[in-house]
Each structure stands twice: as C-alpha cells, then as structure tokens.
Design an enzyme around this catalytic site. Sequence first.
Site, PDB file in Angstrom:
ATOM      1  CG  ASN A 268      -2.121  -0.886   1.057  1.00 11.55           C
ATOM      2  OD1 ASN A 268      -2.724  -0.902  -0.006  1.00 11.55           O
ATOM      3  ND2 ASN A 268      -2.481  -1.631   2.094  1.00 11.55           N
TER       4      ASN A 268
ATOM      5  CB  CYS B  27      -6.561  -4.367  -3.404  1.00 14.99           C
ATOM      6  SG  CYS B  27      -7.372  -3.793  -1.886  1.00 14.99           S
TER       7      CYS B  27
ATOM      8  CG  HIS C 148      -7.536   1.044  -0.186  1.00 13.27           C
ATOM      9  ND1 HIS C 148      -6.591   1.158   0.811  1.00 13.27           N
ATOM     10  CD2 HIS C 148      -7.601  -0.291  -0.467  1.00 13.27           C
ATOM     11  CE1 HIS C 148      -6.121  -0.038   1.122  1.00 13.27           C
ATOM     12  NE2 HIS C 148      -6.729  -0.935   0.347  1.00 13.27           N
TER      13      HIS C 148
ATOM     14  CE1 TYR D  36      -8.609   1.212   3.585  1.00  9.89           C
ATOM     15  CE2 TYR D  36      -9.679  -0.544   2.361  1.00  9.89           C
ATOM     16  CZ  TYR D  36      -8.678  -0.114   3.201  1.00  9.89           C
ATOM     17  OH  TYR D  36      -7.752  -1.007   3.680  1.00  9.89           O
TER      18      TYR D  36
END
Length: 421
Positions: free
Chosen positions: A144, A164, A194, A244
């Site tokens: 990340n 992811c 995200h 997120y």
Amino acid sequence: MKLTVVGGGSTYTPELIDGFARLRDTLPIEELVLVDPAAERLELVGGLARRIFAKQGHDGRIVTTSDLDAGVEGADAVLLQLRVGGQAAREQDETWPLECGCVGQETTGAGGLAKALRTVPVVLDIAERVRRTNPDAWIIDFTNPVGIVTRALLQAGHKAVGLCNVAIGFQRKFAGLLGVAPSDIHLDHVGLNHLTWETGVRLGGPEGENVLPKLLAEYGGPIAADLHMPRPLLDRLGVVPSYYLRYYYAHDEVVRELRTKPSRAAEVAEMERQLLKMYGDPALDEKPELLAKRGGAYYSEAAVDLAAGLLGDGGSPYQVVNAHNRGTLPFLPDDAVIEVQARVTRKGATPLAVPAVDPLYAGLMAQVTAYEDLALDAAVQGGRERVFRALLSHPLIGQYEYAQGLTDRLIAHNREHLAWA
C-alpha cells in the site's frame, strides 16, 4: 516455477503460504524464496512456512534470505508486501493527521501520502534490481498504497500488476449470503484502489444476472453493518461502496471515533507480537486463527489466481486488479491506475469494458486520481512544496491551513525516510 516474496518476514506470509500449499495445482511452485532484512522474523516465518508445506504435502523448496539480488534471480514472479518503517511508522500515520482534524489512516489522506513517500523510492529500487537480474519477471504489488505504488512501477516501465483483497472479500461475502460458490460471483467492481464501488453482482460471469438489488433488499442490513455505514445510505446509492468510502462519506464521525480509541496500528503491533511468538513454536504447522484478525483476508487466493494467470494463463479468467486505465474510464487519463475487473493472461491484465459511471462516483475518482498524480510526483521528486500540493488536492484535506500543518507534521515524522528532507 520460482516465486519470490519481498517482505517475506511479514506476519501476513503464513496466510500466503497456506494458499500456495492448498492451491498447488493452480500454481505449481517449485521454489519459494522469502526475502526480508529482518533476519530473526524471517527465520520464524520461514520455519512455519516449511512446516505448513510439509503438513499439506507440498514438495516445493522454501528458501529464506536477506540478499535481495540472490532472492529474485531467476524468479518468474516477485510479490511485494513491504511496510517501510514498520508498525511504528504506521502508528504515526494514524495519529498525527488527527492533530489537524483529518482522518489518520495508513493508505489514504495524509497518512497514506506519508506511506507513499516512504515506499515508492524503495519499491522502485527493488524493481530496478529485479529488472537487472531478471527482466522477464512479473512484479505483483500488494504494498500500500497499491494504486500509487503500481503507477510508479508502470511509469518506470516495469511489468507490474497491483493487487488488493477488497474485491475478493466482497466476492466471498456475497457468495456466502447467496449460497453459491465464489467462482459463480462476478463483481462489477469499479474505482481506484481503496476507492471502489460494487455497482453490480452477477451470477456466472460478466453477462450474468445482476443480483445486487436482491442482495440489498434481503441483506442490506448486515452488509451496511459490516461497512459501518447506515442501511438507508446503501439503499439510496443502490451500490455497495468499499469500507474505505466511510472516510469520505462520514469523515468527521470517523475522526471523532479515532480520537477516542487505540489506533489500529497499536492493535496490529500487539497481534504481531503474539503471532511471532506462535510462529516460533516448532509444533505449529498451520496458520493460527489469530492471523484472520490481522487483515488481508483471502489475500492468498487472490495472489495465487493472479500469479497463475500471469505465468500460465491459469487461475480465474476474470480478476479484479490494479492496472493502467487505457480508456476504460474515459474521464480519467490513460495512464491512471484503476481497480476493475480484467482478463489476466501471460501478456498482462486487460481491463474489461465498464458501463458509464455515475458522476457521484466519477467525480470523486477524478479528484483522487489528480491527488495520486501529485502524490507520485512528490514521492519521486521530493520537496516540501510538492507534498503541500498533494495534501491540498486531497478531498479529505482541501484547506490550505490543514495542508500546511500536515506538511510540517509529515516531514517531521518521516525525515529519516525522506532523502530530500
């Protein structure tokens, strides 16, 4: 087949090892190399990894080393799972932004920028060494912030795909609710890393029946609860946002919560201490249950699928990955990195066509893409002004007083990791 994991001393790694062992027919690894500079951690993790392989009857060889060049030599794929600065840096990322009234989180907002600044130069150095040693190797990035790191790799001309676990988590969740196999679920997953929305849930493939309305009608309550969002919001949107998005849709509420409870970094650091103690037990030959609380659920399945597709045209025919936009979302630049369903083959990941995106989501994607442009510029070029511009552009910040205060704090807390500071 040889696969190398850089950051192999991570407490995540046994999750990955378990997947490699269980899914060996999909990804037949002959040699697995775990590379990490933390020798003590690496040996604990490597020992458990060998025991997991042995218990599950996998005859692949597991090697541990702190020598990056030796570890990646001859590798067919190199998987990156780094945390530059460790949990101590994550603890800072999650706390100092709160001093300015902004979300403290390790992958988005000011904390996410700090992580990008620490991480991108290190990843680019690793990738260059991979290219010198083995230019044909694929680089799979799980580090990340995945979108920014993957874009840095692609911008530098590397053979890279970002990964992811958000999408595969939704796939498994929806499959369980509907009582079908995960392979029967195809997600209309769109956005940036995200920053994604499930705009459709299809049975059987890209052209299958969209059962998202049924899911929201029958299971909207539990889905909303998992996301820590109100059920009426999901009903109004008609989609399922990733968790997120709560940082954007309920920013002030999240800030209040974060100020009144221990940081996630502190919780994870304690879990890591417990996990490493467990890994040192010579009787342990499977991933412990505690690892499920560490994060990264289904990471191993996603990694196996992606590596199998890139190396042997195996795995699932469609996978959610981070790859160049190349016109898939016409409101974003071609070289933006988006997270969507793609067809993955030896040639790489080719995004599938995406229906027109609601401006409610397209606008936020465009703004965060602009931030990622500036964040990558700051990570590669350095400089206080570039950091300020990136922070000012982020929709979770956006005010010059906040951006200036966050710039000062970011540099102060990360000076040892910033060559230009």
